[in-house]
Design a protein around this motif. Structure first.
Motif, PDB file in Angstrom:
ATOM      1  N   VAL A  15      37.615  39.764  76.449  1.00 28.08           N
ATOM      2  CA  VAL A  15      38.402  40.650  76.778  1.00 28.08           C
ATOM      3  C   VAL A  15      39.216  41.193  75.475  1.00 28.08           C
ATOM      4  CG1 VAL A  15      38.588  39.861  79.229  1.00 28.08           C
ATOM      5  CG2 VAL A  15      40.189  38.823  77.541  1.00 28.08           C
ATOM      6  N   GLY A  16      39.795  42.130  75.602  1.00 28.36           N
ATOM      7  CA  GLY A  16      41.015  42.676  74.643  1.00 28.36           C
ATOM      8  C   GLY A  16      42.236  42.337  75.167  1.00 28.36           C
ATOM      9  N   ILE A  17      42.819  41.947  73.988  1.00 24.68           N
ATOM     10  CA  ILE A  17      44.447  41.454  74.382  1.00 24.68           C
ATOM     11  C   ILE A  17      45.399  42.639  73.635  1.00 24.68           C
ATOM     12  CG2 ILE A  17      46.248  39.943  74.246  1.00 24.68           C
ATOM     13  CD1 ILE A  17      43.998  37.810  74.936  1.00 24.68           C
ATOM     14  N   GLU A  18      46.336  43.173  74.236  1.00 19.79           N
ATOM     15  CA  GLU A  18      47.158  44.103  73.615  1.00 19.79           C
ATOM     16  C   GLU A  18      48.676  43.386  73.785  1.00 19.79           C
ATOM     17  OE1 GLU A  18      46.402  47.968  75.206  1.00 19.79           O
ATOM     18  OE2 GLU A  18      44.539  47.860  74.043  1.00 19.79           O
ATOM     19  N   LEU A  19      49.317  43.206  72.540  1.00 23.63           N
ATOM     20  CA  LEU A  19      50.579  42.653  72.447  1.00 23.63           C
ATOM     21  C   LEU A  19      51.417  43.731  71.970  1.00 23.63           C
ATOM     22  CD1 LEU A  19      49.898  39.188  70.967  1.00 23.63           C
ATOM     23  CD2 LEU A  19      50.035  39.680  73.234  1.00 23.63           C
ATOM     24  N   ARG A  20      52.859  43.406  72.568  1.00 23.38           N
ATOM     25  CA  ARG A  20      54.166  44.333  71.820  1.00 23.38           C
ATOM     26  C   ARG A  20      54.968  43.442  71.133  1.00 23.38           C
ATOM     27  NH1 ARG A  20      53.483  45.215  76.970  1.00 23.38           N
ATOM     28  NH2 ARG A  20      55.309  44.142  77.452  1.00 23.38           N
ATOM     29  N   GLU A  21      55.009  43.762  69.696  1.00 18.62           N
ATOM     30  CA  GLU A  21      55.772  42.664  68.948  1.00 18.62           C
ATOM     31  C   GLU A  21      57.154  42.634  69.482  1.00 18.62           C
ATOM     32  OE1 GLU A  21      55.351  42.077  64.086  1.00 18.62           O
ATOM     33  OE2 GLU A  21      55.612  43.780  64.605  1.00 18.62           O
ATOM     34  N   GLU A  22      57.871  43.679  69.640  1.00 23.44           N
ATOM     35  CA  GLU A  22      59.187  43.718  70.034  1.00 23.44           C
ATOM     36  C   GLU A  22      59.561  43.015  71.138  1.00 23.44           C
ATOM     37  OE1 GLU A  22      57.768  47.255  72.560  1.00 23.44           O
ATOM     38  OE2 GLU A  22      57.656  46.849  70.321  1.00 23.44           O
ATOM     39  N   THR A  23      58.438  42.562  72.170  1.00 29.78           N
ATOM     40  CA  THR A  23      58.832  41.527  73.414  1.00 29.78           C
ATOM     41  C   THR A  23      58.454  40.243  72.934  1.00 29.78           C
ATOM     42  OG1 THR A  23      56.435  41.702  73.844  1.00 29.78           O
ATOM     43  CG2 THR A  23      58.139  43.573  74.834  1.00 29.78           C
ATOM     44  N   ILE A  24      58.166  39.953  71.728  1.00 30.87           N
ATOM     45  CA  ILE A  24      57.958  38.380  71.304  1.00 30.87           C
ATOM     46  C   ILE A  24      59.195  37.833  70.547  1.00 30.87           C
ATOM     47  CG2 ILE A  24      56.282  36.853  70.107  1.00 30.87           C
ATOM     48  CD1 ILE A  24      54.079  38.999  70.103  1.00 30.87           C
ATOM     49  N   LEU A  25      59.677  37.050  71.201  1.00 33.94           N
ATOM     50  CA  LEU A  25      61.054  36.453  70.555  1.00 33.94           C
ATOM     51  C   LEU A  25      60.736  35.318  69.572  1.00 33.94           C
ATOM     52  CD1 LEU A  25      62.881  35.606  74.176  1.00 33.94           C
ATOM     53  CD2 LEU A  25      62.987  37.749  72.685  1.00 33.94           C
ATOM     54  N   VAL A  26      61.483  36.037  68.466  1.00 28.92           N
ATOM     55  CA  VAL A  26      61.670  34.847  67.278  1.00 28.92           C
ATOM     56  C   VAL A  26      63.138  34.805  66.939  1.00 28.92           C
ATOM     57  CG1 VAL A  26      60.929  34.493  64.896  1.00 28.92           C
ATOM     58  CG2 VAL A  26      59.194  35.922  66.371  1.00 28.92           C
ATOM     59  N   ALA A  27      63.470  33.438  67.041  1.00 31.26           N
ATOM     60  CA  ALA A  27      64.755  33.274  66.588  1.00 31.26           C
ATOM     61  C   ALA A  27      65.245  33.816  65.309  1.00 31.26           C
ATOM     62  CB  ALA A  27      65.091  31.701  66.736  1.00 31.26           C
ATOM     63  N   GLU A  28      66.517  34.199  65.147  1.00 30.82           N
ATOM     64  CA  GLU A  28      66.815  34.441  63.749  1.00 30.82           C
ATOM     65  C   GLU A  28      66.633  33.267  62.587  1.00 30.82           C
ATOM     66  OE1 GLU A  28      67.170  37.768  62.425  1.00 30.82           O
ATOM     67  OE2 GLU A  28      66.482  38.372  64.336  1.00 30.82           O
ATOM     68  N   PRO A  29      66.980  32.211  62.806  1.00 23.75           N
ATOM     69  CA  PRO A  29      66.734  31.301  61.697  1.00 23.75           C
ATOM     70  C   PRO A  29      65.140  31.415  61.176  1.00 23.75           C
ATOM     71  CG  PRO A  29      68.355  30.525  63.166  1.00 23.75           C
ATOM     72  CD  PRO A  29      67.828  31.747  63.825  1.00 23.75           C
ATOM     73  N   VAL A  30      64.279  31.383  62.273  1.00 23.48           N
ATOM     74  CA  VAL A  30      63.032  31.051  62.193  1.00 23.48           C
ATOM     75  C   VAL A  30      62.335  32.556  61.445  1.00 23.48           C
ATOM     76  CG1 VAL A  30      60.612  31.019  63.360  1.00 23.48           C
ATOM     77  CG2 VAL A  30      62.650  29.844  64.323  1.00 23.48           C
ATOM     78  N   ARG A  31      62.808  33.355  61.882  1.00 23.98           N
ATOM     79  CA  ARG A  31      62.322  34.816  61.154  1.00 23.98           C
ATOM     80  C   ARG A  31      62.851  34.824  59.746  1.00 23.98           C
ATOM     81  NH1 ARG A  31      60.947  39.134  63.725  1.00 23.98           N
ATOM     82  NH2 ARG A  31      61.840  38.713  65.501  1.00 23.98           N
ATOM     83  N   GLY A  32      64.162  34.395  59.647  1.00 27.42           N
ATOM     84  CA  GLY A  32      64.513  34.376  58.224  1.00 27.42           C
ATOM     85  C   GLY A  32      63.682  33.210  57.295  1.00 27.42           C
ATOM     86  N   ALA A  33      63.558  31.990  57.768  1.00 24.35           N
ATOM     87  CA  ALA A  33      62.864  31.317  56.836  1.00 24.35           C
ATOM     88  C   ALA A  33      61.248  31.539  56.848  1.00 24.35           C
ATOM     89  CB  ALA A  33      62.773  29.903  57.917  1.00 24.35           C
TER      90      ALA A  33
END
Length: 177
Positions: free
Chosen positions: A79-97
């Motif tokens: 199957v195909g899977i389509e994700l929306r990046e803005e709905t995937i939560l990444v905590a700010e400390p994780v994003r920054g690291a």
């Protein structure tokens, strides 16, 4: 059992465990302390099964993170899977690291998160059950399953359009646990 029309849900923010372990192993200190998401998911899964009786697939996000899990499922289910990046939560400390270290949080290991595939009609019920549980308070619908592009995962970004989210060739991080 994953099939077109399924919603894709994630139980919370991603990348926390891998970044927490990497920071301790490498002696990295970040402005905000970051705890691993390590947890047993059995009680969360039990509540999900009680609420939404037709769960098609559940998968932990341990090795290779969300990106690897959904790629393997897309290939196995054809199957195909389509994700929306803005709905995937990444905590700010994780994003920054991850930005600092040149890592993509979509591929970073988790020890207390799961991805669920449920029929669209049961998505809200499953999501509500997840959010009632302490390990699913940050749960969100992050995409859907389609018959288009079987075996491929695409991700829609608000800024850069749509791109293929492929399996990594090689390892992003050395094995952390």
């Amino acid at each position: 059992k994953v099939k077109p029309g399924d919603a894709v849900l994630v139980s919370g923010d991603i990348g926390r465990h891998g970044v927490a372990v990497l920071s301790v192993r490498e002696g990295l200190v970040f402005e905000d302390a970051l705890a691993s998401d390590c947890a047993s998911l059995n009680t969360l899964v039990s509540e999900m099964l009680d609420a939404a009786t037709d769960l098609h697939c559940l998968r932990d996000l341990t090795r290779g993170g969300l990106a690897t899990a959904v790629n393997e499922i897309a290939k196995d289910a054809s199957v195909g899977i389509e994700l929306r990046e803005e709905t995937i939560l990444v905590a700010e400390p994780v994003r920054g690291a991850c930005e600092l270290l040149g890592l993509d949080p979509l591929y970073v290991a988790n020890e207390g998160r799961l991805v669920a595939f449920v029929p669209d009609l049961q998505a809200n019920t499953a999501l509500a059950a997840m959010r009632r549980h302490p390990l699913g308070r940050g749960a969100s619908v992050v995409g859907h399953v389609t018959a288009k592009h079987p075996g491929t995962v695409v991700i829609e970004s608000g800024l850069s359009g749509t791109r293929i989210l492929d399996l990594l060739s090689g390892e992003q991080l050395p094995r952390i646990c």
